[in-house]
Enzyme design. Structure first.
Site, mmCIF file in Angstrom:
data_model
loop_
_atom_site.group_PDB
_atom_site.id
_atom_site.type_symbol
_atom_site.label_atom_id
_atom_site.label_comp_id
_atom_site.label_asym_id
_atom_site.label_seq_id
_atom_site.Cartn_x
_atom_site.Cartn_y
_atom_site.Cartn_z
ATOM 1 N N ILE A 46 0.781 -1.332 -0.010
ATOM 2 C CA ILE A 46 0.019 -0.031 -0.193
ATOM 3 C C ILE A 46 0.929 1.351 -0.059
ATOM 4 O O ILE A 46 0.349 2.505 -0.208
ATOM 5 C CB ILE A 46 -1.175 0.162 1.231
ATOM 6 N N ALA A 92 -1.563 -1.846 8.880
ATOM 7 C CA ALA A 92 -0.971 -0.579 9.626
ATOM 8 C C ALA A 92 0.566 -1.301 10.144
ATOM 9 O O ALA A 92 0.429 -2.518 10.303
ATOM 10 C CB ALA A 92 -2.004 -0.485 10.936
ATOM 11 N N THR A 141 1.838 -1.422 13.495
ATOM 12 C CA THR A 141 1.222 -1.390 14.816
ATOM 13 C C THR A 141 2.180 -1.838 15.903
ATOM 14 O O THR A 141 1.909 -1.858 17.126
ATOM 15 C CB THR A 141 0.118 -2.367 14.975
ATOM 16 N N THR A 197 -6.833 4.561 15.919
ATOM 17 C CA THR A 197 -6.358 4.077 17.156
ATOM 18 C C THR A 197 -6.628 5.301 18.336
ATOM 19 O O THR A 197 -6.668 6.491 18.179
ATOM 20 C CB THR A 197 -4.638 3.606 17.319
ATOM 21 N N ASP A 198 -6.787 4.776 19.443
ATOM 22 C CA ASP A 198 -6.725 5.715 20.911
ATOM 23 C C ASP A 198 -5.308 6.158 21.134
ATOM 24 O O ASP A 198 -5.328 7.384 21.643
ATOM 25 C CB ASP A 198 -6.971 4.650 21.768
ATOM 26 N N TYR A 249 3.950 6.056 16.569
ATOM 27 C CA TYR A 249 2.924 5.325 16.226
ATOM 28 C C TYR A 249 1.660 6.215 16.026
ATOM 29 O O TYR A 249 0.843 6.476 15.059
ATOM 30 C CB TYR A 249 2.564 4.202 17.026
ATOM 31 N N TRP A 280 -7.089 -1.596 22.307
ATOM 32 C CA TRP A 280 -6.877 -2.776 23.000
ATOM 33 C C TRP A 280 -7.535 -4.002 22.151
ATOM 34 O O TRP A 280 -8.124 -4.889 22.674
ATOM 35 C CB TRP A 280 -7.342 -2.706 24.370
#
Length: 291
Positions: free
Chosen positions: A36, A59, A61, A100-101, A124, A149
């Site tokens: 990608i 991603a 991660t 993401t958080d 990140y 999570w």
């Protein structure tokens, strides 16, 4: 419905494939099929397949490695989503992108809503926020789904790690001052599919950024305690190690973790009628995580 899934071998991607098989015409790819970060490769694939929806589950991660692999993090987490969004816009597709958080600082009291200010604390989170911004600016038919999570039967995650350590250790220290909502990858997949199907059916979709995570919110220590109790009750573990609640300071890592990863589900519930993930229900059969 024609759906292009990137990151098809990951935690969410593998369950997207499983849930959509037989229900949609799929093009499921991982980095070996389409990189990608290669804009021309993305454009060629998308223009040839002409999907109704692109679901980006790819991603970088590895949160701690990202502090060293800065360029790679931005290539995968920012540039990849940008190229997918450009291609989606070119063929008139929607793009559904997982975030993401970690785009938040984690310092807020209470839950984070979609309108709260972002303030990532590491590479990140910064690269994922850049990816969000690229998608929003490029394709108006977008859903950004922030989650936290994540655990699933495929790949590495906290549930699998706890069971593995539980077999080898008699005692474990688990961080007790970070809080969030564990989220089952299969429920993330189902949420994305429900939104994509709504778009394909011609129903109005309120495009934008949404939060999706699990309830009840817990600390990592509380999550671990539940995992061990479930694993023992289901015969996956013969014994439960003694657990000690430790602080973030007791367990230093290269990347800073958010102390508060609790995400509000009000918006996604109001717009799509989607409830929070019931992570405890998702662990009713914990056996696949102990293999």
């Amino acid at each position: 419905m024609k759906v292009l899934i990137t990151g098809c071998n990951g935690q969410v991607g593998s369950l997207l494939v499983k849930q959509l098989t037989g229900k949609a015409e799929l093009m499921a790819v991982d980095r070996d099929q389409i990189d990608i970060t290669d804009e021309q490769a993305v454009l060629d694939a998308v223009t040839a397949f002409k999907p109704d929806a692109i679901i980006n589950a790819a991603a970088h991660t590895a949160v701690d490695r990202a502090e060293e692999e800065v360029e790679l993090s931005y290539q995968i987490n920012r540039d990849g989503p940008l190229y997918l969004a450009r291609a989606a816009e070119q063929v008139g597709a929607a793009i559904l992108h997982i975030s993401t958080d970690y785009v938040f600082s984690g310092d807020k009291d209470g839950v984070y809503s979609e309108t709260d200010l972002t303030a990532p604390q590491g590479v990140y989170g910064e690269s994922k926020l850049a990816g969000e911004q690229a998608v929003v600016a490029t394709c108006p038919r977008h859903i950004i789904l922030r989650t936290a999570w994540v655990f699933g039967e495929t790949g590495n995650n906290f549930v699998k790690t706890m069971i593995r350590l539980g077999r080898d250790r008699n005692q474990l220290g688990i961080v007790g001052d970070q809080f969030g909502g564990p989220t089952y990858a299969g429920d993330i997949a189902a949420t994305l599919i429900a939104i994509a199907e709504r778009y394909k059916a011609g129903t109005d979709v309120a495009w934008g950024i949404y939060h999706y995570a699990g309830l009840p919110s817990v600390s990592w220590f509380e999550f671990a305690s539940y995992i061990f109790d479930a694993a023992k009750a289901q015969g996956v573990l013969e014994h439960i190690p003694a657990l000690n609640s430790i602080t973030t300071a007791d367990y230093p890592t290269p990347a800073k973790r958010p102390a508060n990863s609790r995400l509000s589900m009000d918006k996604i519930g109001a717009e799509f009628g989607i409830d929070a993930c019931d992570w405890q229900k998702a662990l009713t059969d914990i056996r696949p995580y102990g293999i």
